[in-house]
Design an enzyme around this catalytic site. Structure first.
Site, PDB file in Angstrom:
ATOM      1  N   THR A 123      13.474 -35.664  35.350  1.00  0.00           N
ATOM      2  CA  THR A 123      12.907 -35.321  36.655  1.00  0.00           C
ATOM      3  C   THR A 123      13.426 -36.252  37.740  1.00  0.00           C
ATOM      4  O   THR A 123      13.824 -37.390  37.454  1.00  0.00           O
ATOM      5  CB  THR A 123      11.373 -35.421  36.606  1.00  0.00           C
ATOM      6  OG1 THR A 123      10.826 -35.301  37.926  1.00  0.00           O
ATOM      7  CG2 THR A 123      10.925 -36.764  36.043  1.00  0.00           C
ATOM      8  N   ASP A 124      13.391 -35.781  38.982  1.00  0.00           N
ATOM      9  CA  ASP A 124      13.771 -36.634  40.107  1.00  0.00           C
ATOM     10  C   ASP A 124      12.786 -37.783  40.308  1.00  0.00           C
ATOM     11  O   ASP A 124      13.107 -38.783  40.952  1.00  0.00           O
ATOM     12  CB  ASP A 124      13.906 -35.821  41.396  1.00  0.00           C
ATOM     13  CG  ASP A 124      12.651 -35.068  41.801  1.00  0.00           C
ATOM     14  OD1 ASP A 124      11.646 -35.118  41.068  1.00  0.00           O
ATOM     15  OD2 ASP A 124      12.679 -34.410  42.861  1.00  0.00           O
ATOM     16  N   GLU A 125      11.588 -37.670  39.741  1.00  0.00           N
ATOM     17  CA  GLU A 125      10.569 -38.689  39.964  1.00  0.00           C
ATOM     18  C   GLU A 125      10.887 -40.015  39.274  1.00  0.00           C
ATOM     19  O   GLU A 125      10.249 -41.031  39.570  1.00  0.00           O
ATOM     20  CB  GLU A 125       9.195 -38.177  39.541  1.00  0.00           C
ATOM     21  CG  GLU A 125       8.736 -36.998  40.393  1.00  0.00           C
ATOM     22  CD  GLU A 125       7.268 -36.668  40.234  1.00  0.00           C
ATOM     23  OE1 GLU A 125       6.457 -37.604  40.141  1.00  0.00           O
ATOM     24  OE2 GLU A 125       6.946 -35.468  40.209  1.00  0.00           O
ATOM     25  N   TYR A 147       3.116 -40.656  34.971  1.00  0.00           N
ATOM     26  CA  TYR A 147       4.000 -39.559  34.557  1.00  0.00           C
ATOM     27  C   TYR A 147       5.460 -39.946  34.739  1.00  0.00           C
ATOM     28  O   TYR A 147       6.277 -39.814  33.819  1.00  0.00           O
ATOM     29  CB  TYR A 147       3.701 -38.293  35.353  1.00  0.00           C
ATOM     30  CG  TYR A 147       4.851 -37.303  35.342  1.00  0.00           C
ATOM     31  CD1 TYR A 147       5.228 -36.661  34.161  1.00  0.00           C
ATOM     32  CD2 TYR A 147       5.592 -37.035  36.500  1.00  0.00           C
ATOM     33  CE1 TYR A 147       6.301 -35.773  34.134  1.00  0.00           C
ATOM     34  CE2 TYR A 147       6.657 -36.148  36.475  1.00  0.00           C
ATOM     35  CZ  TYR A 147       7.010 -35.527  35.297  1.00  0.00           C
ATOM     36  OH  TYR A 147       8.079 -34.656  35.263  1.00  0.00           O
ATOM     37  N   LYS A 151       8.550 -40.412  31.933  1.00  0.00           N
ATOM     38  CA  LYS A 151       9.823 -39.687  31.951  1.00  0.00           C
ATOM     39  C   LYS A 151      10.998 -40.656  32.084  1.00  0.00           C
ATOM     40  O   LYS A 151      12.054 -40.446  31.478  1.00  0.00           O
ATOM     41  CB  LYS A 151       9.832 -38.671  33.089  1.00  0.00           C
ATOM     42  CG  LYS A 151       8.873 -37.508  32.892  1.00  0.00           C
ATOM     43  CD  LYS A 151       9.184 -36.690  31.644  1.00  0.00           C
ATOM     44  CE  LYS A 151      10.440 -35.850  31.811  1.00  0.00           C
ATOM     45  NZ  LYS A 151      10.674 -34.970  30.624  1.00  0.00           N
TER      46      LYS A 151
END
Length: 331
Positions: A123-125, A147, A151
Site C-alpha cells: 500500500t501507499d500508506e 495498519y 504493511k
C-alpha cells in the site's frame, strides 16, 4: 494451463483480480480466503466452477503448507490482509499477526515448493504522508498507523526474503481503491450506505485530507500487468494521478446520489491521520501500464452499482452499525 493462487480472493480488490484473471482460459485459479467480516464469496458468484476455493486463514501454517503442496501454484498473488486503518487504531493485534506473520507463512510455503513468482500487494500508506511531491518506489518508509506499520513490516519482510533467499517476489504498492463490492467501512461505500439509510455522512475533521483515488478495475488490471511483465525483485507503485480531498469526494458522491451537501456531518478526526498520499507511477507507465477510469466515471459506476445491488449493501449494515458508533464521534 498455469496455476494462479490468490490469497484474499473473496475480498474487495482480490475478487476483482480473480474475476479478471478467470477470463483467461490459460489460468487455473485457486482462491484462499478465511472469509472474515469483509470477505464474501458472493463477489465470485458469476465465476461458478472457474476457481478452486480453500477456506483458510493465512496464519494457519499447517493448512497453508498442505494447500501449497497439493496445488503447487506457478504464481501466487497475495492480497490477503487486514486493511482498515480505523480498526487497526481500535486494536492492532490482528493486523500484526495477519499482515506480517501471515505473509511469512505464505513465503515459507512458497519456498518449500519452489513457486517461481510471488506478487505481494502492499500500500501507499507504508510511505507515510507527503505534503509536496510524490513518493517513488525508493522513498523511505514512515508509516503512521498500526495498519500501515503492519504493511510496512510485511513489505520489508518480503524484501529481506528477496535478498536473503533469492525469493522470486515482486512488490506492488497501490493507492486508495474504490468501486463495486467494497465493504461499507471504507469512505465511499460509507457515504452511499449512510444516504440509503437516511443518515448523515461522517467526514473526519474538516475533510481536507487528500488521497489518490484508483478505481478497482484499474488496480486489478495493473496487478495482472505486473504479474506478467514485472521484474523479479522490483517494486511498483500503482496510482491514478487523481488527487481528491475527502470533502471533495463526499460532495462528488452526494451529487452522484442526487443529494446536496447538507447531508455532511463533520466528526472528530482520527488519531494520527495522514494528510496526503501521492504516488509517482512513472516506473509502471514506462513498463506499459496506465490507468483508464477517471474519477467522474468511477464514482458514477460505483454509485450505480450500489443502487443496483442495494440488498448486498443493506445485508452488511447491521454488522457495521456498532463499528460506526465506535469510530465516528461527533465534534
Amino acid at each position: 494451463m498455469r496455476k494462479m493462487l490468490v490469497t484474499g480472493g473473496a475480498g474487495f480488490i482480490g475478487s476483482e483480480f480473480v474475476r479478471q484473471a478467470a477470463l483467461e482460459k490459460s489460468n487455473k485459479i485457486i482462491v484462499i480466503d478465511k472469509l472474515s467480516y469483509a470477505g464474501d464469496l458472493e463477489r465470485l458468484a458469476e465465476l461458478k466452477d472457474k476457481y478452486t476455493f480453500y477456506n483458510s486463514d493465512i496464519r494457519d501454517k499447517k493448512n497453508i503448507s498442505r494447500i501449497f503442496s497439493k496445488e503447487k501454484p506457478d504464481i501466487i498473488v497475495h492480497f490477503a490482509a487486514e486493511t482498515h486503518v480505523d480498526r487497526s487504531i481500535l486494536d492492532g493485534t490482528i493486523f500484526i499477526e495477519s499482515n506480517i506473520k501471515g505473509t511469512q507463512i505464505l513465503m515459507d510455503a512458497a519456498r518449500a515448493i519452489g513457486t517461481p513468482r510471488f506478487i505481494h500487494i502492499s500500500t501507499d500508506e507504508v510511505y507515510g504522508e507527503i505534503r509536496k511531491g510524490k513518493f517513488l518506489e525508493e522513498s523511505p518508509f514512515r508509516p503512521n498507523s498500526p495498519y500501515a506499520v503492519s504493511k510496512a513490516g510485511a513489505d520489508l519482510l518480503v524484501q529481506s526474503y528477496i535478498r536473503t533467499y533469492n525469493f522470486p517476489a515482486i512488490i506492488i504498492r497501490a493507492s486508495n481503491n474504490y468501486g463495486p463490492w467494497q465493504y461499507p467501512e471504507k469512505f465511499i461505500p460509507v457515504i452511499i450506505a449512510k444516504i440509503m439509510n437516511g443518515e448523515k455522512i461522517p467526514v473526519y475533521g474538516k475533510g481536507l485530507q487528500c488521497r489518490e483515488w484508483l478505481y478497482v478495475s484499474d488496480c486489478a488490471e495493473a496487478v495482472r500487468f505486473v504479474t506478467e511483465n514485472g521484474k523479479i525483485g522490483e517494486s511498483y507503485n500503482i496510482g491514478s494521478g487523481i488527487e481528491k480531498t475527502n470533502i471533495a469526494v463526499a460532495k462528488k458522491t452526494l451529487n452522484a446520489l442526487g443529494k446536496n451537501n447538507s447531508h455532511i456531518e463533520f466528526v472528530q478526526d482520527r488519531p494520527g491521520h495522514d494528510f496526503r498520499y501521492a504516488l509517482n507511477i512513472k516506473k509502471i507507465k514506462e513498463l506499459g501500464w496506465s490507468p483508464k477510469i477517471d474519477f467522474t466515471e468511477g464514482i458514477t459506476k460505483t454509485v450505480q452499482w450500489y443502487k443496483d445491488n442495494s440488498p448486498w449493501l443493506m445485508s452488511k449494515m447491521n454488522s457495521i452499525k456498532k463499528y460506526w458508533k465506535k469510530v465516528y464521534k461527533k465534534i
